[in-house]
Design an enzyme around this catalytic site. Structure first.
Site, PDB file in Angstrom:
ATOM      1  N   LYS A 290      42.907  34.515  34.305  1.00 33.34           N
ATOM      2  CA  LYS A 290      44.024  34.022  34.365  1.00 33.34           C
ATOM      3  C   LYS A 290      43.549  32.324  34.700  1.00 33.34           C
ATOM      4  CE  LYS A 290      45.982  37.633  33.062  1.00 33.34           C
ATOM      5  NZ  LYS A 290      46.783  38.311  34.100  1.00 33.34           N
TER       6      LYS A 290
ATOM      7  N   TYR B 161      53.167  43.290  38.557  1.00 30.75           N
ATOM      8  CA  TYR B 161      52.533  43.194  37.172  1.00 30.75           C
ATOM      9  C   TYR B 161      52.725  44.513  36.575  1.00 30.75           C
ATOM     10  CZ  TYR B 161      48.872  42.765  33.564  1.00 30.75           C
ATOM     11  OH  TYR B 161      48.380  42.823  32.286  1.00 30.75           O
TER      12      TYR B 161
ATOM     13  N   ASP C 160      47.885  40.512  45.521  1.00 31.17           N
ATOM     14  CA  ASP C 160      47.570  40.067  44.047  1.00 31.17           C
ATOM     15  C   ASP C 160      47.914  38.444  44.226  1.00 31.17           C
ATOM     16  OD1 ASP C 160      47.405  39.439  41.622  1.00 31.17           O
ATOM     17  OD2 ASP C 160      48.033  41.299  40.597  1.00 31.17           O
TER      18      ASP C 160
ATOM     19  N   ARG D  19      23.583  46.988  36.911  1.00 31.71           N
ATOM     20  CA  ARG D  19      24.842  47.641  37.214  1.00 31.71           C
ATOM     21  C   ARG D  19      24.898  47.564  38.869  1.00 31.71           C
ATOM     22  NH1 ARG D  19      25.179  53.038  37.867  1.00 31.71           N
ATOM     23  NH2 ARG D  19      23.876  53.592  36.167  1.00 31.71           N
TER      24      ARG D  19
HETATM   25  C1  LIG Z   1      47.002  39.982  34.220  1.00 26.84           C
HETATM   26  C2  LIG Z   1      47.082  40.351  35.433  1.00 26.84           C
HETATM   27  C3  LIG Z   1      46.560  41.574  36.089  1.00 26.84           C
HETATM   28  C4  LIG Z   1      45.693  42.343  35.259  1.00 26.84           C
HETATM   29  O1  LIG Z   1      44.387  41.632  35.012  1.00 26.84           O
HETATM   30  P1  LIG Z   1      43.516  41.935  33.906  1.00 26.84           P
HETATM   31  O2  LIG Z   1      42.351  41.005  33.945  1.00 26.84           O
HETATM   32  O3  LIG Z   1      44.286  41.802  32.622  1.00 26.84           O
HETATM   33  O4  LIG Z   1      42.888  43.443  33.752  1.00 26.84           O
HETATM   34  C5  LIG Z   1      46.892  42.033  37.344  1.00 26.84           C
HETATM   35  N1  LIG Z   1      48.005  41.109  38.246  1.00 26.84           N
HETATM   36  C6  LIG Z   1      48.466  39.980  37.464  1.00 26.84           C
HETATM   37  C7  LIG Z   1      49.315  39.077  38.462  1.00 26.84           C
HETATM   38  C8  LIG Z   1      48.161  39.510  36.318  1.00 26.84           C
HETATM   39  O5  LIG Z   1      48.750  38.763  35.678  1.00 26.84           O
END
Ligand SMILES: *Cc1c(COP(=O)(O)O)cnc(C)c1O
Length: 390
Positions: free
Chosen positions: A212, A122, A187, A67
Site C-alpha cells: 500500500k 482488514y 497493523d 532464503r
Molecule cells: C492489504 C492489507 C493487508 C494484507 O496485505 P497484502 O500485502 O495484500 O498481503 C493487511 N492489512 C491491511 C490493513 C491491508 O490493507
C-alpha cells in the site's frame, strides 16, 4: 554527517544506505543472487547456522542462500525499522505472509495459542485468524473488551488503527495496558510511520502491508513487521523455514518508495481532508467516515497518537447498494479497484470485495464505499465524484 539526530523526512531519504559509499555506488544495488560464494566450510556453516536460527550472517561468513538473507531486502528492513522507531524489521512476500509469520512466532514464543482480535480488521486478516489454518483459537472483541477477553494462553492481541474500512481509531496505549504484558500487534498500514509509530505507544509488533503506502505506486506486493531484536529473530527463523520471502526487486522498489513516503502521505492527506469536507455537504452522501470529522475521533487521538487523519476515507451513500454499484461503475479518474495508498485514487466496495470473507455480523454495510485518495488535483477528484454520485 553531523551527530544531530535526523528528522523523519531526512531518515526516509537516507536510511538503509550506510554501506553504499563503500560499495562505490549512489543508489542501492539490486542483488538478485539466489546463492552466494562460500568463503570456507566452517565460516559458511557458522553463517548458515546463525541465519537459520533467526540471526544475521556472521562477519565474512557470506549470505549462503537467498532464503536466509539478501542485502537489498536487509537495506529496506533497516530503513523501515528506523522510520518505525524499532530495533529491526523483517520483510515478507506480502502483508498476509507477515501476519502468518507473526501469529506463528507468537505461538512459538509463548506456548499459548489464543489470539484476541479487535474488530474491525482488514478482511484478509479477519479471515486468516478465523480459518483455523494457523492452529490458533481466536476471540473477536472491541477495543474496550480486551482486558476481559485475554486469557493465560493468549499469545497475541491484534488491532488495526485506523481500522479498515470505516477508519475507527483505537487507543494503542489503552490496548497495550489492557493486554497486561501480552504482545500487541498493530497493523499500521493505513497510518504509515509518517502519521503514527505504534511502538512508541507500547506495541510489540508493527505490521505493514507494504503493498500500500510504503510502495505507493501500485507495482509491488510485500509485507513487513517492525519490532525488537528478539521478535525479529523469531520472525526471520520462521521466514527461513517457511520461505515467505520478500523478493529483492520488491525490496528495491519499497526502499525507493520510502524516500517519497512523507511527501506523498502529506499531499494525499491534504486532498483527503478537502475531499472529506466536500463529501460531507453532498446530498448523495449520508455519512463520511474520516478521522478528522467531528464524529471520527471521539477519544481525541489525533495529535496524541496519530499526527494526521491520513488519506483513506469511506462514505455511506443515501441510495443503498444500488447507489454503490452506480458510483463505482461511474467514476472515471478514480479506478474501481481494491488496494490503496498509491499515487492514483481508487474506489472499492468493502462488503463485496476486501471484506467478503468476513462473517455477516462484522461485514461493513452494503451502502459503504471506500476511497483511497491519490496525488491527482483535488478539484479533478471532486469533479469525478460529483458526476459519479449524481
Ligand atoms: C492489504 C492489507 C493487508 C494484507 O496485505 P497484502 O500485502 O495484500 O498481503 C493487511 N492489512 C491491511 C490493513 C491491508 O490493507
Amino acid at each position: 554527517m553531523s551527530s544531530r539526530v535526523l528528522s523523519f523526512d531526512s531518515l526516509a531519504v537516507h536510511a538503509g544506505r550506510d554501506d553504499l559509499a563503500a560499495l562505490g555506488v549512489h543508489a542501492p544495488p539490486l542483488d538478485l543472487s539466489s546463492t552466494s560464494p562460500l568463503p570456507g566450510i566452517e565460516v559458511g556453516g557458522a553463517s548458515y547456522e546463525s541465519m537459520a536460527t533467526g540471526g544475521h550472517p556472521v562477519a565474512d561468513g557470506g549470505f549462503v542462500y537467498a532464503r536466509l538473507w539478501n542485502p537489498t531486502v536487509a537495506r529496506f528492513e533497516t530503513a523501515l525499522a528506523q522510520l518505525e522507531r524499532t530495533e529491526e524489521s523483517v520483510a515478507f512476500s506480502s502483508g498476509m505472509a507477515a501476519m502468518t509469520a507473526t501469529v506463528l512466532a507468537a505461538k512459538a514464543q509463548s506456548g499459548g495459542s489464543h489470539v484476541v482480535a479487535i474488530r474491525p480488521l482488514y478482511g484478509g486478516t479477519d479471515h486468516l485468524l478465523a480459518s483455523g489454518l494457523l492452529g490458533v483459537e481466536v476471540t473477536y472483541c472491541t477495543a474496550g473488551d480486551v482486558a476481559t477477553t485475554v486469557r493465560s494462553d493468549t499469545c497475541l492481541i491484534v488491532v488495526e488503527t485506523p481500522a479498515n474500512p470505516t477508519l475507527e481509531l483505537v487507543d494503542i496505549g489503552a490496548v497495550v495496558a489492557a493486554a497486561g504484558g501480552r504482545p500487541v500487534l498493530v497493523d499500521n498500514t493505513f497510518a504509515t510511520p509518517v502519521l503514527q509509530n505504534p511502538a512508541l505507544h507500547g506495541a510489540a509488533l508493527v505490521l505493514h502491508s507494504a503493498t500500500k503506502y510504503l510502495g505507493g505506486h501500485g507495482d509491488v506486493v510485500g509485507g513487513v513487521v517492525a519490532t525488537d531484536a528478539t521478535w525479529a529473530a523469531a520472525l526471520r527463523r520462521i521466514r527461513a523455514v517457511t520461505g515467505a520471502l520478500m523478493h529483492p526487486l520488491a525490496a528495491y522498489l519499497l526502499h525507493r518508495g520510502l524516500t517519497t513516503l512523507p511527501v506523498r502521505v502529506r499531499a494525499q492527506q491534504a486532498s483527503a481532508e478537502k475531499t472529506a469536507a466536500w463529501l460531507g455537504s453532498q446530498p448523495a452522501v449520508r455519512r463520511v467516515f474520516f478521522p478528522a470529522t467531528p464524529e471520527g475521533d471521539p477519544a481525541g487521538l489525533l495529535g496524541r497518537q496519530m499526527r494526521g487523519p491520513g488519506a483513506m476515507l469511506a462514505i455511506q451513500l443515501t441510495g443503498g447498494y444500488e447507489h454503490a454499484v452506480r458510483v463505482t461503475n461511474s467514476v472515471r479518474l478514480f479506478t474501481h479497484a481494491v488496494s490503496l495508498g498509491g499515487v492514483d485514487s481508487l474506489i472499492q466496495h468493502p462488503a463485496a470485495l476486501t471484506h467478503r470473507p468476513v462473517p455477516a455480523e462484522a461485514r461493513p454495510a452494503a451502502d459503504i464505499v471506500r476511497l483511497s485518495i491519490g496525488l491527482e488535483d483535488v478539484d479533478d477528484l471532486k469533479a469525478d465524484l460529483a458526476q459519479a454520485l449524481g
